[in-house]
Write a protein that holds these residues in place. Structure first.
Motif, PDB file in Angstrom:
ATOM      1  N   VAL A 150       3.110  -0.990   4.281  1.00  0.00           N
ATOM      2  CA  VAL A 150       2.370   0.259   4.174  1.00  0.00           C
ATOM      3  C   VAL A 150       3.400   1.381   4.163  1.00  0.00           C
ATOM      4  CG1 VAL A 150       0.512   1.673   5.121  1.00  0.00           C
ATOM      5  CG2 VAL A 150       0.523  -0.807   5.538  1.00  0.00           C
ATOM      6  N   THR A 151       3.512   2.087   3.051  1.00  0.00           N
ATOM      7  CA  THR A 151       4.623   3.026   2.905  1.00  0.00           C
ATOM      8  C   THR A 151       4.168   4.345   2.300  1.00  0.00           C
ATOM      9  OG1 THR A 151       6.836   3.321   1.926  1.00  0.00           O
ATOM     10  CG2 THR A 151       5.259   2.014   0.654  1.00  0.00           C
ATOM     11  N   GLY A 152       4.664   5.441   2.854  1.00  0.00           N
ATOM     12  CA  GLY A 152       4.399   6.769   2.319  1.00  0.00           C
ATOM     13  C   GLY A 152       3.290   7.496   3.052  1.00  0.00           C
ATOM     14  N   PRO A 153       3.393   8.825   3.154  1.00  0.00           N
ATOM     15  CA  PRO A 153       2.365   9.626   3.820  1.00  0.00           C
ATOM     16  C   PRO A 153       0.995   9.407   3.197  1.00  0.00           C
ATOM     17  CG  PRO A 153       4.322  10.950   3.369  1.00  0.00           C
ATOM     18  CD  PRO A 153       4.512   9.657   2.648  1.00  0.00           C
ATOM     19  N   GLY A 154      -0.017   9.244   4.032  1.00  0.00           N
ATOM     20  CA  GLY A 154      -1.380   9.046   3.560  1.00  0.00           C
ATOM     21  C   GLY A 154      -1.739   7.618   3.237  1.00  0.00           C
ATOM     22  N   SER A 155      -0.755   6.729   3.173  1.00  0.00           N
ATOM     23  CA  SER A 155      -1.042   5.314   2.911  1.00  0.00           C
ATOM     24  C   SER A 155      -1.595   4.682   4.179  1.00  0.00           C
ATOM     25  CB  SER A 155       0.232   4.581   2.474  1.00  0.00           C
ATOM     26  OG  SER A 155       0.771   5.170   1.307  1.00  0.00           O
ATOM     27  N   SER A 156      -2.643   3.858   4.046  1.00  0.00           N
ATOM     28  CA  SER A 156      -3.276   3.317   5.243  1.00  0.00           C
ATOM     29  C   SER A 156      -3.825   1.924   5.011  1.00  0.00           C
ATOM     30  CB  SER A 156      -4.404   4.243   5.712  1.00  0.00           C
ATOM     31  OG  SER A 156      -5.460   4.265   4.770  1.00  0.00           O
ATOM     32  N   TRP A 157      -3.795   1.155   6.085  1.00  0.00           N
ATOM     33  CA  TRP A 157      -4.418  -0.173   6.117  1.00  0.00           C
ATOM     34  C   TRP A 157      -5.254  -0.225   7.382  1.00  0.00           C
ATOM     35  CZ3 TRP A 157      -1.479  -5.526   6.547  1.00  0.00           C
ATOM     36  CH2 TRP A 157      -2.400  -6.561   6.307  1.00  0.00           C
ATOM     37  N   THR A 158      -6.548  -0.456   7.217  1.00  0.00           N
ATOM     38  CA  THR A 158      -7.465  -0.527   8.349  1.00  0.00           C
ATOM     39  C   THR A 158      -8.042  -1.928   8.427  1.00  0.00           C
ATOM     40  OG1 THR A 158      -8.047   1.815   8.116  1.00  0.00           O
ATOM     41  CG2 THR A 158      -9.546   0.430   9.389  1.00  0.00           C
ATOM     42  N   VAL A 159      -7.841  -2.585   9.565  1.00  0.00           N
ATOM     43  CA  VAL A 159      -8.382  -3.918   9.818  1.00  0.00           C
ATOM     44  C   VAL A 159      -9.325  -3.789  11.014  1.00  0.00           C
ATOM     45  CG1 VAL A 159      -7.879  -6.322  10.332  1.00  0.00           C
ATOM     46  CG2 VAL A 159      -6.251  -4.980   8.974  1.00  0.00           C
ATOM     47  N   THR A 160     -10.610  -3.972  10.763  1.00  0.00           N
ATOM     48  CA  THR A 160     -11.605  -3.717  11.802  1.00  0.00           C
ATOM     49  C   THR A 160     -11.452  -4.652  12.988  1.00  0.00           C
ATOM     50  OG1 THR A 160     -13.149  -3.014  10.082  1.00  0.00           O
ATOM     51  CG2 THR A 160     -14.068  -3.482  12.256  1.00  0.00           C
ATOM     52  N   ASN A 161     -11.196  -5.918  12.729  1.00  0.00           N
ATOM     53  CA  ASN A 161     -11.094  -6.901  13.803  1.00  0.00           C
ATOM     54  C   ASN A 161      -9.647  -7.355  13.979  1.00  0.00           C
ATOM     55  OD1 ASN A 161     -13.978  -7.022  14.450  1.00  0.00           O
ATOM     56  ND2 ASN A 161     -14.212  -7.955  12.438  1.00  0.00           N
ATOM     57  N   SER A 162      -9.350  -8.620  13.778  1.00  0.00           N
ATOM     58  CA  SER A 162      -8.025  -9.150  14.109  1.00  0.00           C
ATOM     59  C   SER A 162      -7.060  -9.123  12.924  1.00  0.00           C
ATOM     60  CB  SER A 162      -8.143 -10.587  14.616  1.00  0.00           C
ATOM     61  OG  SER A 162      -8.634 -11.432  13.580  1.00  0.00           O
TER      62      SER A 162
ATOM     63  N   ILE B 133       0.878  -1.168   0.000  1.00  0.00           N
ATOM     64  CA  ILE B 133       0.000   0.000   0.000  1.00  0.00           C
ATOM     65  C   ILE B 133       0.916   1.218   0.000  1.00  0.00           C
ATOM     66  CG2 ILE B 133      -1.897   1.148   1.183  1.00  0.00           C
ATOM     67  CD1 ILE B 133      -2.271  -1.609   2.693  1.00  0.00           C
ATOM     68  N   ALA B 134       0.877   2.005  -1.062  1.00  0.00           N
ATOM     69  CA  ALA B 134       1.895   3.033  -1.249  1.00  0.00           C
ATOM     70  C   ALA B 134       1.303   4.361  -1.698  1.00  0.00           C
ATOM     71  CB  ALA B 134       2.927   2.560  -2.277  1.00  0.00           C
ATOM     72  N   ASP B 135       2.015   5.436  -1.366  1.00  0.00           N
ATOM     73  CA  ASP B 135       1.760   6.768  -1.931  1.00  0.00           C
ATOM     74  C   ASP B 135       0.313   7.225  -1.777  1.00  0.00           C
ATOM     75  OD1 ASP B 135       4.435   6.844  -2.726  1.00  0.00           O
ATOM     76  OD2 ASP B 135       3.974   5.841  -4.619  1.00  0.00           O
ATOM     77  N   GLY B 136      -0.287   6.941  -0.633  1.00  0.00           N
ATOM     78  CA  GLY B 136      -1.636   7.408  -0.372  1.00  0.00           C
ATOM     79  C   GLY B 136      -2.732   6.414  -0.651  1.00  0.00           C
ATOM     80  N   GLY B 137      -2.394   5.189  -1.059  1.00  0.00           N
ATOM     81  CA  GLY B 137      -3.390   4.146  -1.267  1.00  0.00           C
ATOM     82  C   GLY B 137      -3.983   3.685   0.057  1.00  0.00           C
ATOM     83  N   ALA B 138      -5.125   2.964  -0.026  1.00  0.00           N
ATOM     84  CA  ALA B 138      -5.800   2.515   1.197  1.00  0.00           C
ATOM     85  C   ALA B 138      -6.403   1.133   0.997  1.00  0.00           C
ATOM     86  CB  ALA B 138      -6.896   3.501   1.594  1.00  0.00           C
ATOM     87  N   VAL B 139      -6.281   0.307   2.028  1.00  0.00           N
ATOM     88  CA  VAL B 139      -6.919  -1.012   2.052  1.00  0.00           C
ATOM     89  C   VAL B 139      -7.736  -1.117   3.327  1.00  0.00           C
ATOM     90  CG1 VAL B 139      -6.534  -3.500   2.206  1.00  0.00           C
ATOM     91  CG2 VAL B 139      -5.143  -2.127   0.647  1.00  0.00           C
ATOM     92  N   LEU B 140      -8.954  -1.630   3.204  1.00  0.00           N
ATOM     93  CA  LEU B 140      -9.831  -1.843   4.342  1.00  0.00           C
ATOM     94  C   LEU B 140     -10.268  -3.299   4.347  1.00  0.00           C
ATOM     95  CD1 LEU B 140     -10.722   1.065   2.798  1.00  0.00           C
ATOM     96  CD2 LEU B 140     -11.985   1.308   4.933  1.00  0.00           C
TER      97      LEU B 140
END
Length: 371
Positions: free
Chosen positions: A161-173, A137-144
């Protein structure tokens, strides 16, 4: 003599004709209507699917799927051999379960890159089911994702997960190294958010997580296991930040957990208790100006396992919000403070240090109690 056809038969024949005509019209309409996404999709055999927010056929190499790409069921990237998926330029993919590298010989690679580019997995995301999986996940991309694992059953798999604004959100485990070797990296301003997490879940597994670089963060709302039955290792470095609920290190028999917090502005914040060595072994090192703090207690060796804490270097600090306990009735524990490191722990109502003890060495090193 001509035989007359009853009116009822003529009406039935007319109805059948109308029905056949209607059926033909519906079939023709369906033939030219846009087709709904298949319930299952597999990218394999060396295929590379590209989802580009600028449209189908855009970019270099040209995109192969329209955006948004909505998969009504599960999406597999690398089922038996090799599969690749790239989401770029505000592209969007959504599906139920997501599997990267299912088979033991499979290789799967997913890259989500650029601001506005998203991959939404409504259920579980497996990065490396049995094969070699890689998620970037790079350069502002997002995974949920609802839940996620890295190296579920075997092999070695990675998530970055690399770069400002890049995010990975895992609701549970999130399980890193559930049955194999899982490697997680949050770097250069990337961010990870999880419900609860486990590094090294089952016997023989190994989970490694690194949070490094200013602005890089991992926020874990619930508990974190560093070596539940396998081995787990956490590193926070070069200004990275990690916060978590209670942390359990070396939880099961034969398990091992380590945490290293190093470098100025590197922080590990525990909003609960910190258990360093339970039935297995645990160790924590705080060095080079880093900080570790807990809202509750610190326990070194909470069970038959061993627990060790080292605080070393100017500015390196451990702050325990509750009792600081070294060793129970069975396990071995040691706290070492050197070269300007410091440990702070509260006084009880008798102004005792609540079990705080250990070795200290070097000018400026301190073990202090506070009210």
């Amino acid at each position: 003599m001509a035989t007359s056809v009853p009116n009822s038969a003529r009406r039935a024949t007319a109805r059948r004709g109308a029905l056949l005509c209607s059926t033909a019209l519906v079939a023709a309409a369906l033939a030219f209507a846009p087709q709904a996404a298949q319930a299952q999709e597999a990218i394999d055999g060396g295929a590379h699917e590209i989802v580009d927010g600028d449209g189908l056929g855009e970019g270099a190499p040209p995109s192969t799927r329209p955006s948004p790409w909505i998969v009504g069921g599960n999406l597999t990237v690398g089922e038996i051999t090799t599969g690749l998926l790239t989401v770029r330029n505000r592209g969007s993919v959504s599906n139920d379960n997501g599997w990267i590298a299912i088979g033991s010989d499979a290789t799967g690679t997913v890259t989500v890159t650029g601001p506005g580019s998203t991959w939404t997995v409504g259920a579980g995301l497996s990065v490396g089911q049995s094969g070699a999986g890689a998620l970037t996940i790079a350069d502002g991309g997002a995974v949920l994702a609802g839940s996620a694992s890295i190296a579920s059953h075997g092999g070695t798999s990675t998530a970055t997960v690399t770069g400002p604004g890049s995010s990975w959100t895992v609701t549970n485990s999130l399980n890193v190294g559930e049955g194999g070797a899982g490697i997680l990296t949050i770097e250069d301003g990337g961010a990870l958010t999880t419900g609860y997490a486990n590094l090294g879940r089952f016997g023989g597994s190994a989970g490694t997580a690194t949070v490094t670089g200013a602005g890089s963060s991992w926020t874990n709302a619930g508990s974190l296991f560093l070596g539940e039955v396998g081995t787990g290792a956490l590193s926070v470095a070069e200004g990275g930040a990690m916060s978590s609920g209670a942390i359990y290190m070396g939880y099961g028999f034969g398990a091992g957990g380590t945490a290293t917090i190093t470098g100025t502005d590197s922080t590990l914040t525990v909003t609960g208790d910190l258990y360093v060595g339970m039935n297995g072994n645990g160790s924590v090192t705080v060095s080079n100006g880093a900080q570790l703090s807990t809202t509750n207690s610190v326990y070194l060796s909470y069970g038959p396992g061993s627990g060790a804490l080292t605080v070393t270097g100017p500015g390196s600090t451990v702050y325990s919000g509750g009792p600081f306990s070294l060793g129970g009735d069975v396990g071995d524990s040691i706290a070492t403070v050197s070269d300007g490191g410091r440990i702070y722990a509260p006084l009880d109502h008798h102004r005792h240090r609540r079990g705080l003890a250990g070795g200290r060495d070097g000018d400026g090193s301190r073990i202090r109690a506070h009210q």
